[in-house]
Design a protein around this motif. Structure first.
Motif, PDB file in Angstrom:
ATOM      1  N   TRP A 194       0.977  -1.329   0.103  1.00 36.96           N
ATOM      2  CA  TRP A 194      -0.191   0.284  -0.097  1.00 36.96           C
ATOM      3  C   TRP A 194       0.661   1.424   0.023  1.00 36.96           C
ATOM      4  O   TRP A 194       0.390   2.430   0.462  1.00 36.96           O
ATOM      5  CB  TRP A 194      -0.903  -0.031   1.280  1.00 36.96           C
ATOM      6  N   GLU A 195       1.961   1.358  -0.669  1.00 40.33           N
ATOM      7  CA  GLU A 195       2.864   2.221  -0.692  1.00 40.33           C
ATOM      8  C   GLU A 195       2.448   3.653  -1.010  1.00 40.33           C
ATOM      9  O   GLU A 195       2.465   4.622  -0.520  1.00 40.33           O
ATOM     10  CB  GLU A 195       4.481   2.074  -1.259  1.00 40.33           C
ATOM     11  N   LYS A 196       1.803   3.301  -2.299  1.00 43.14           N
ATOM     12  CA  LYS A 196       1.177   4.700  -2.786  1.00 43.14           C
ATOM     13  C   LYS A 196       0.242   5.411  -2.181  1.00 43.14           C
ATOM     14  O   LYS A 196      -0.117   6.567  -2.253  1.00 43.14           O
ATOM     15  CB  LYS A 196       0.795   4.323  -4.363  1.00 43.14           C
ATOM     16  N   ASP A 197      -0.486   4.820  -1.159  1.00 43.65           N
ATOM     17  CA  ASP A 197      -1.333   5.180  -0.305  1.00 43.65           C
ATOM     18  C   ASP A 197      -0.907   5.636   1.177  1.00 43.65           C
ATOM     19  O   ASP A 197      -1.557   6.491   1.687  1.00 43.65           O
ATOM     20  CB  ASP A 197      -2.504   4.243   0.248  1.00 43.65           C
ATOM     21  N   LEU A 198       0.304   5.693   1.155  1.00 42.09           N
ATOM     22  CA  LEU A 198       1.187   6.038   2.486  1.00 42.09           C
ATOM     23  C   LEU A 198       0.909   7.538   2.800  1.00 42.09           C
ATOM     24  O   LEU A 198       0.776   7.857   3.926  1.00 42.09           O
ATOM     25  CB  LEU A 198       2.685   5.460   2.467  1.00 42.09           C
ATOM     26  N   PRO A 199       1.208   8.373   1.566  1.00 41.14           N
ATOM     27  CA  PRO A 199       1.340   9.825   1.867  1.00 41.14           C
ATOM     28  C   PRO A 199       0.101  10.260   2.468  1.00 41.14           C
ATOM     29  O   PRO A 199      -0.440  11.234   3.313  1.00 41.14           O
ATOM     30  CB  PRO A 199       1.475  10.461   0.561  1.00 41.14           C
ATOM     31  N   GLU A 200      -1.335   9.573   1.825  1.00 43.52           N
ATOM     32  CA  GLU A 200      -2.549  10.101   2.367  1.00 43.52           C
ATOM     33  C   GLU A 200      -2.784   9.625   3.625  1.00 43.52           C
ATOM     34  O   GLU A 200      -3.262  10.369   4.515  1.00 43.52           O
ATOM     35  CB  GLU A 200      -3.533   9.280   1.131  1.00 43.52           C
ATOM     36  N   ILE A 201      -2.234   8.630   3.963  1.00 42.44           N
ATOM     37  CA  ILE A 201      -2.477   8.013   5.477  1.00 42.44           C
ATOM     38  C   ILE A 201      -1.908   8.887   6.436  1.00 42.44           C
ATOM     39  O   ILE A 201      -2.297   9.412   7.548  1.00 42.44           O
ATOM     40  CB  ILE A 201      -1.976   6.337   5.514  1.00 42.44           C
ATOM     41  N   ILE A 202      -0.577   9.232   6.016  1.00 43.70           N
ATOM     42  CA  ILE A 202       0.246   9.771   7.217  1.00 43.70           C
ATOM     43  C   ILE A 202      -0.430  11.409   7.218  1.00 43.70           C
ATOM     44  O   ILE A 202      -0.484  11.792   8.415  1.00 43.70           O
ATOM     45  CB  ILE A 202       1.741   9.883   6.813  1.00 43.70           C
ATOM     46  N   LYS A 203      -0.757  11.962   6.150  1.00 43.12           N
ATOM     47  CA  LYS A 203      -1.398  13.367   6.136  1.00 43.12           C
ATOM     48  C   LYS A 203      -2.590  13.548   7.088  1.00 43.12           C
ATOM     49  O   LYS A 203      -2.933  14.330   7.720  1.00 43.12           O
ATOM     50  CB  LYS A 203      -1.542  13.628   4.652  1.00 43.12           C
ATOM     51  N   ASN A 204      -3.485  12.237   6.785  1.00 49.04           N
ATOM     52  CA  ASN A 204      -4.614  12.469   7.482  1.00 49.04           C
ATOM     53  C   ASN A 204      -4.940  11.774   8.774  1.00 49.04           C
ATOM     54  O   ASN A 204      -5.767  11.243   9.237  1.00 49.04           O
ATOM     55  CB  ASN A 204      -6.063  11.907   6.669  1.00 49.04           C
ATOM     56  N   SER A 205      -3.614  11.244   9.425  1.00 48.76           N
ATOM     57  CA  SER A 205      -3.869  10.436  10.615  1.00 48.76           C
ATOM     58  C   SER A 205      -3.258  10.949  11.961  1.00 48.76           C
ATOM     59  O   SER A 205      -2.311  11.804  11.896  1.00 48.76           O
ATOM     60  CB  SER A 205      -3.036   9.050  10.257  1.00 48.76           C
ATOM     61  N   GLU A 206      -3.796  10.488  13.113  1.00 51.68           N
ATOM     62  CA  GLU A 206      -3.083  10.660  14.242  1.00 51.68           C
ATOM     63  C   GLU A 206      -2.765   9.252  14.824  1.00 51.68           C
ATOM     64  O   GLU A 206      -3.729   8.481  14.724  1.00 51.68           O
ATOM     65  CB  GLU A 206      -4.081  11.551  15.100  1.00 51.68           C
ATOM     66  N   ILE A 207      -1.627   9.158  15.279  1.00 52.41           N
ATOM     67  CA  ILE A 207      -1.254   7.846  15.713  1.00 52.41           C
ATOM     68  C   ILE A 207      -0.705   7.889  16.983  1.00 52.41           C
ATOM     69  O   ILE A 207       0.246   8.643  17.467  1.00 52.41           O
ATOM     70  CB  ILE A 207      -0.343   7.032  14.634  1.00 52.41           C
ATOM     71  N   ASN A 208      -0.767   6.742  17.902  1.00 60.11           N
ATOM     72  CA  ASN A 208      -0.215   6.816  19.273  1.00 60.11           C
ATOM     73  C   ASN A 208       0.516   5.165  19.126  1.00 60.11           C
ATOM     74  O   ASN A 208      -0.120   4.306  18.309  1.00 60.11           O
ATOM     75  CB  ASN A 208      -1.342   6.673  20.425  1.00 60.11           C
ATOM     76  N   VAL A 209       1.536   5.038  19.553  1.00 56.89           N
ATOM     77  CA  VAL A 209       2.445   3.889  19.661  1.00 56.89           C
ATOM     78  C   VAL A 209       2.727   3.482  21.050  1.00 56.89           C
ATOM     79  O   VAL A 209       3.287   4.539  21.734  1.00 56.89           O
ATOM     80  CB  VAL A 209       3.802   4.186  18.837  1.00 56.89           C
ATOM     81  N   TYR A 210       2.523   2.349  21.417  1.00 57.64           N
ATOM     82  CA  TYR A 210       2.791   1.859  22.700  1.00 57.64           C
ATOM     83  C   TYR A 210       3.878   0.751  22.955  1.00 57.64           C
ATOM     84  O   TYR A 210       3.482  -0.048  22.224  1.00 57.64           O
ATOM     85  CB  TYR A 210       1.508   1.583  23.526  1.00 57.64           C
ATOM     86  N   TYR A 211       4.662   1.081  23.726  1.00 59.46           N
ATOM     87  CA  TYR A 211       5.926   0.179  24.004  1.00 59.46           C
ATOM     88  C   TYR A 211       5.453  -0.584  25.454  1.00 59.46           C
ATOM     89  O   TYR A 211       5.544  -0.079  26.134  1.00 59.46           O
ATOM     90  CB  TYR A 211       7.227   0.474  23.691  1.00 59.46           C
ATOM     91  N   GLU A 212       5.212  -1.894  24.967  1.00 61.41           N
ATOM     92  CA  GLU A 212       4.882  -2.709  26.448  1.00 61.41           C
ATOM     93  C   GLU A 212       5.698  -3.624  26.687  1.00 61.41           C
ATOM     94  O   GLU A 212       5.783  -4.764  25.989  1.00 61.41           O
ATOM     95  CB  GLU A 212       3.350  -3.113  26.253  1.00 61.41           C
TER      96      GLU A 212
END
Ligand SMILES: Cc1cc2nc3c(=O)[nH]c(=O)nc-3n(C[C@H](O)[C@H](O)[C@H](O)COP(=O)(O)OP(=O)(O)OC[C@H]3O[C@@H](n4cnc5c(N)ncnc54)[C@H](O)[C@@H]3O)c2cc1C
Length: 351
Positions: free
Chosen positions: A242-260
């Motif tokens: 899904w590389e070609k959709d990556l810029p759209e995903i990054i531009k429109n997203s908020e992400i939280n990353v949890y290291y457990e």
């Protein structure tokens, strides 16, 4: 596997599993707290139990004081004659570290617990016999760690990509999609939408995990726990094509990353004395609850193990005998009906 034998033939559809309408916090925690408050239960927030005093005798285990910190200040709670203590020992989300789109959760791997749940257990185990061995569960985070991410995205890009890949009609019908050969062992999970009651309309929430998060990624050449949300989405999209959709995903997203670091620590090698009994021998007013208690035959990881430990604690400390403890462990592994269904599911697929 034997514990969940009766579910093998519905593994694909998961229709015997309980799926709450929203995430666990809104589905279980909020209504339970509301119910308990209505019964007069008090909740004291912002408080850590940092030590427990016992009556100085070897004949019994009696808690006399909870030593706490509240808003950074010491606070002692005396335990009187008719009081009982139910102590949650350990937590698989101890020492969780949080990252964002442009910040990695950590730069070096966590190597020892700093949070209250395991530290309190260590102190108690040093004072009293038969209190288990917490170090068994915290000494090798490289074998118990996960990275989990949650991404909220404007627009329908996830819906288009996911439904196009799986052929499902609705977001949430999919099982977890696992990439067993990916370096981080990536997992993609789509919950039912909306996932939380106040979710912004026109957004989708999806999640992912990396079970081997200490490995260098196949595309992002660093451990997952040292990667930003943007790098994690990049690795993930490359695996899906899904590389070609990556810029759209990054531009429109908020992400939280949890290291457990301790999330699967309950599965590390141990002996039957490394977890204490729910009510230790000769306890007069103490019970342990949670995922690090020893309950014969049962299987840890789900909420049900912890709630069952709490039921058992109340039953044993108060001598309750007329209310069954749920869920019971089903002894159906030798029942021909379930054996037939299980073997059929394994050989030709489940419902
Ligand atoms: C990513 C992820 C997904 C999951 N998905 C599911 C699922 O789909 N279904 C399911 O059934 N289960 C799921 N689980 C497991 C579930 O969350 C746990 O089984 C459950 O939360 C355990 O409850 P607990 O009360 O024993 O421990 P915890 O949830 O860890 O709660 C313990 C609480 O006690 C507090 N505490 C501990 N020690 C102290 C102290 N000394 N002083 C003050 N406070 C203290 C902690 O801060 C914490 O709030 C999931 C877990 C994770 C991490």
């Amino acid at each position: 596997m034997l514990r969940f034998f009766a579910s093998i033939d519905t593994m694909t559809s998961l229709h015997t599993e309980m799926n709450p309408p929203f995430d666990s916090y809104y589905s279980w925690v909020v209504p339970t707290v509301r119910y308990l408050k209505s019964l007069g239960v008090g909740f004291i927030m912002g408080t850590r139990v940092v030590d427990v005093d016992f009556r100085p005798t070897t004949d019994e285990k009696t808690v006399t004081m909870l030593r706490c910190t509240q808003q950074g200040k010491a606070k002692n709670i005396p335990i009187r004659r008719n009081d009982f203590t139910f102590i949650s020992i350990g937590s698989k989300v101890s020492d969780v570290k949080v990252g964002t789109m442009h910040k990695a959760p950590v730069t070096v791997q966590v190597d020892h617990p700093e949070d209250a749940p395991f530290l309190l257990w260590q102190k108690m185990a040093a004072k009293q016999p038969e209190m288990g061995n917490p170090l068994k569960f915290t000494s090798s985070p490289d074998h118990s760690e996960f990275v989990i991410w949650t991404c909220q995205t404007k627009g329908n890009v996830w819906d288009r990509l996911t439904l196009g890949l799986t052929g499902n009609k609705r977001m949430g019908e999919q099982h977890e999609i696992v990439f067993p050969d990916s370096a981080w062992r990536n997992i993609y999970h789509v919950p039912w939408q909306p996932f939380v009651p106040n979710q912004t309309p026109g957004t989708t929430i999806v999640m992912g995990m990396g079970e081997h998060c200490g490995n260098k990624g196949d595309f992002v050449k660093k451990p997952m726990w040292a990667s930003t949300g943007k790098e994690i989405l990049t690795e993930f999209c490359y695996h899906f094509g899904w590389e070609k959709d990556l810029p759209e995903i990054i531009k429109n997203s908020e992400i939280n990353v949890y290291y457990e670091p301790y999330v699967t620590s309950m599965f590390l090698p141990r002996n039957m004395f490394d977890r204490p009994k729910v009510v230790p021998n000769r306890s007069t007013n103490l019970a342990f609850i949670g995922e690090y208690t020893e309950m014969p035959e049962d299987t840890v990881f789900m909420v049900s193990y912890s709630t069952k430990s709490a039921q058992l604690a109340v039953h044993q400390l108060f001598g309750v005998t007329n209310i069954p403890i749920t869920p019971p462990v089903a002894h159906n592994k030798w029942n021909p009906y379930w054996v037939f269904k299980g073997v059929k599911a394994m050989l030709i697929g489940s419902e």
